[in-house]
Design an enzyme around this catalytic site. Structure first.
Site, PDB file in Angstrom:
ATOM      1  N   TYR A 142      -9.071 -30.136 -11.538  1.00  0.00           N
ATOM      2  CA  TYR A 142     -10.091 -29.666 -12.475  1.00  0.00           C
ATOM      3  C   TYR A 142     -10.613 -28.278 -12.100  1.00  0.00           C
ATOM      4  CZ  TYR A 142     -11.085 -33.881 -15.275  1.00  0.00           C
ATOM      5  OH  TYR A 142     -11.028 -34.926 -16.158  1.00  0.00           O
ATOM      6  N   LYS A 189      -1.368 -40.671  -5.350  1.00  0.00           N
ATOM      7  CA  LYS A 189       0.060 -40.555  -5.674  1.00  0.00           C
ATOM      8  C   LYS A 189       0.722 -39.959  -4.434  1.00  0.00           C
ATOM      9  CE  LYS A 189       3.469 -40.834  -8.643  1.00  0.00           C
ATOM     10  NZ  LYS A 189       4.004 -42.132  -9.116  1.00  0.00           N
ATOM     11  N   ASP A 221      -0.047 -44.981 -10.700  1.00  0.00           N
ATOM     12  CA  ASP A 221       0.686 -45.630 -11.797  1.00  0.00           C
ATOM     13  C   ASP A 221       0.606 -47.155 -11.658  1.00  0.00           C
ATOM     14  OD1 ASP A 221       2.210 -45.280  -9.488  1.00  0.00           O
ATOM     15  OD2 ASP A 221       4.081 -44.799 -10.515  1.00  0.00           O
ATOM     16  N   ASP A 245     -10.838 -39.884 -13.686  1.00  0.00           N
ATOM     17  CA  ASP A 245     -11.132 -39.702 -15.108  1.00  0.00           C
ATOM     18  C   ASP A 245     -10.295 -40.673 -15.936  1.00  0.00           C
ATOM     19  OD1 ASP A 245     -12.152 -38.436 -17.445  1.00  0.00           O
ATOM     20  OD2 ASP A 245     -10.232 -37.392 -17.650  1.00  0.00           O
ATOM     21  N   ASP A 249     -11.536 -44.586 -17.987  1.00  0.00           N
ATOM     22  CA  ASP A 249     -11.406 -44.938 -19.414  1.00  0.00           C
ATOM     23  C   ASP A 249     -10.617 -46.240 -19.554  1.00  0.00           C
ATOM     24  OD1 ASP A 249     -12.681 -42.550 -20.137  1.00  0.00           O
ATOM     25  OD2 ASP A 249     -11.362 -42.289 -21.880  1.00  0.00           O
TER      26      ASP A 249
HETATM   27  C1  IPM Z   1     -15.725 -37.513 -18.242  1.00  0.00           C
HETATM   28  C2  IPM Z   1     -15.222 -36.591 -19.311  1.00  0.00           C
HETATM   29  C3  IPM Z   1     -15.161 -35.177 -18.751  1.00  0.00           C
HETATM   30  C4  IPM Z   1     -14.175 -35.177 -17.609  1.00  0.00           C
HETATM   31  C5  IPM Z   1     -14.792 -34.095 -19.790  1.00  0.00           C
HETATM   32  C6  IPM Z   1     -15.758 -34.088 -20.956  1.00  0.00           C
HETATM   33  C7  IPM Z   1     -14.691 -32.730 -19.173  1.00  0.00           C
HETATM   34  O1  IPM Z   1     -14.009 -37.024 -19.798  1.00  0.00           O
HETATM   35  O2  IPM Z   1     -16.851 -37.300 -17.736  1.00  0.00           O
HETATM   36  O3  IPM Z   1     -15.031 -38.472 -17.899  1.00  0.00           O
HETATM   37  O4  IPM Z   1     -12.945 -35.059 -17.825  1.00  0.00           O
HETATM   38  O5  IPM Z   1     -14.602 -35.285 -16.464  1.00  0.00           O
HETATM   39 MN    MN Z   2     -13.318 -38.911 -19.018  1.00  0.00          MN
END
Ligand code: IPM
Ligand code: MN
Length: 371
Positions: A142, A189, A221, A245, A249
């Site tokens: 990042y 990884k 993975d 990240d 999700d």
């Molecule tokens: C998160 C979001 C952020 C990230 C984006 C909005 C930059 O997806 O906080 O998980 O990738 O960290």
């Molecule tokens: Mn995110």
């Protein structure tokens, strides 16, 4: 207790979910005799529209002089499909994470009985799921150097980590594991990446100081697969920025809705609290977004200030709203309550210390549904 909270609502549904979180903070102030002073600033697309920049130095300074930052969401579709845009909303969030040195992003994944049918996973898989992701937040790909060749045909993003960057978050994750089920999974990884091999080395060394914690090493993975087929096997998950990240999700699916996932980011001084979800632009202004992730992030903020009774009152109120089905459409498509009603009733539950009865006929209207 007196605290200064700097609020950055951001974009899309950000202002709506933050408005509900503010109701909760006011309810806690009144019920438990605190004085949390709220001030507001701009970030993301909202800031670009007003100032040309996704985050101004003035706002950074205000965040730094507060006790905590509460953030809504960032992102606007007008930037998503235009890779040539040099100024982007997300840059504001990354700049803020760096400026506040928020190196540790903590994302707890809980399951709620009432939501088990909302999750696409089979119920039996969800039994016993209780994990927390420690995501490194100010390093890795990042923040590494980014390059685009003059002809525009080649691009690169550097992924770099130092021992110090790994050590400070690994320490937090080990300490958390000690207080939980004493298991830590490092997700990396290491079969391919040099940075991952450094993570493994640092974590292996540190593990010697935590003999009571069982450490497991897992390629990302495989971790993605295990998270779906055997999610209850995880306790504390430690990982670098981008893997964190992605798997957070994925892990949100276990809970049933990304709208339920809170987070706290801990750094050197000021903590930041924000939902894990994005700005959900399709829902902006419609009063349909789920405010619970933001409200639960506020609960994490009270824990951070060691106001655990207050944090519990918030979680109890959220659990009550779930049980009473005072929930938004991501959870109950057939009979959803508006975002603002969910916020009103959670705040009301806190003020009344749980002594609330609802007239379910009026579930869409907070004024009429309180008996
Ligand atoms: C998160 C979001 C952020 C990230 C984006 C909005 C930059 O997806 O906080 O998980 O990738 O960290
Ligand atoms: Mn995110």
């Amino acid at each position: 207790m007196n605290k200064k909270i700097f609020v950055l609502s951001g974009d899309g549904i950000g202002p709506e979910v933050i408005a509900q979180a503010e109701k909760v903070i006011k309810a806690i102030d009144e019920t438990y005799n605190h004085k949390f002073e709220l001030a507001n600033g701009l970030i993301g697309a909202a800031s670009i529209d007003a100032t040309g920049e996704p985050l101004t130095d003035e706002v950074i300074a205000k965040c730094k002089s507060s006790d905590a930052v509460l953030l809504g969401a960032i992102g606007d579709p007008k930037y998503d499909n235009d890779p040539t845009k040099k100024v982007r909303p997300e840059q504001g969030l990354l700049k803020l994470r760096k400026a506040l040195a928020l190196y540790s992003n903590i994302r707890p994944i809980n399951t709620y009985d009432i939501l088990k049918d909302v999750s696409p996973l089979k119920n039996e898989k969800l039994k016993g799921v209780d994990l927390v992701i420690y995501r490194e937040l100010t390093g890795g790909i990042y923040f590494g150097e980014k390059q685009l060749s003059a002809d525009g045909n080649t691009a690169s993003d550097l992924c770099s980590y130092s021992k110090e960057e790994i050590t400070r978050i690994a320490k937090l994750a080990f300490e958390a594991a000690k207080l939980r089920r004493k298991k830590l999974t490092l997700v990396d990884k290491a079969n391919v990446l040099e940075t991952s091999r450094l993570w493994r080395k640092v974590v292996q060394d540190m593990a010697k100081k935590y003999p009571e914690v069982t450490v497991e090493y897992m390629y990302v993975d495989n971790a993605a697969m295990q998270m779906v087929i055997n999610p209850a096997s995880f306790d504390v998950v430690l990982t670098e920025n981008m893997f964190g990240d992605i798997i957070s999700d994925l892990a949100s699916v276990l809970t049933g809705s990304l709208g339920m996932l809170p987070s706290s980011s801990i750094g050197k001084k000021v903590g930041m609290f924000e939902p894990c979800h994005g700005s959900y632009p399709q829902a902006a202004g419609k009063d349909i977004a789920n405010p619970m992730a933001t409200i639960l992030s506020v609960a994490m903020m009270y824990d951070y200030f060691e106001l655990h009774k207050e944090a519990k009152a918030i979680r109890d109120a959220v659990n009550w709203a779930l049980t009473e089905r005072v929930v938004t459409e991501d959870i109950n498509k057939g009979n959803p309550s508006p975002c603002s009603t969910v916020g009103d009733l959670i705040a009301y539950h806190i003020e009344e210390k749980g002594d609330v009865q609802l007239n379910k006929k009026y579930m869409k209207d907070s004024k009429n549904c309180i008996i």
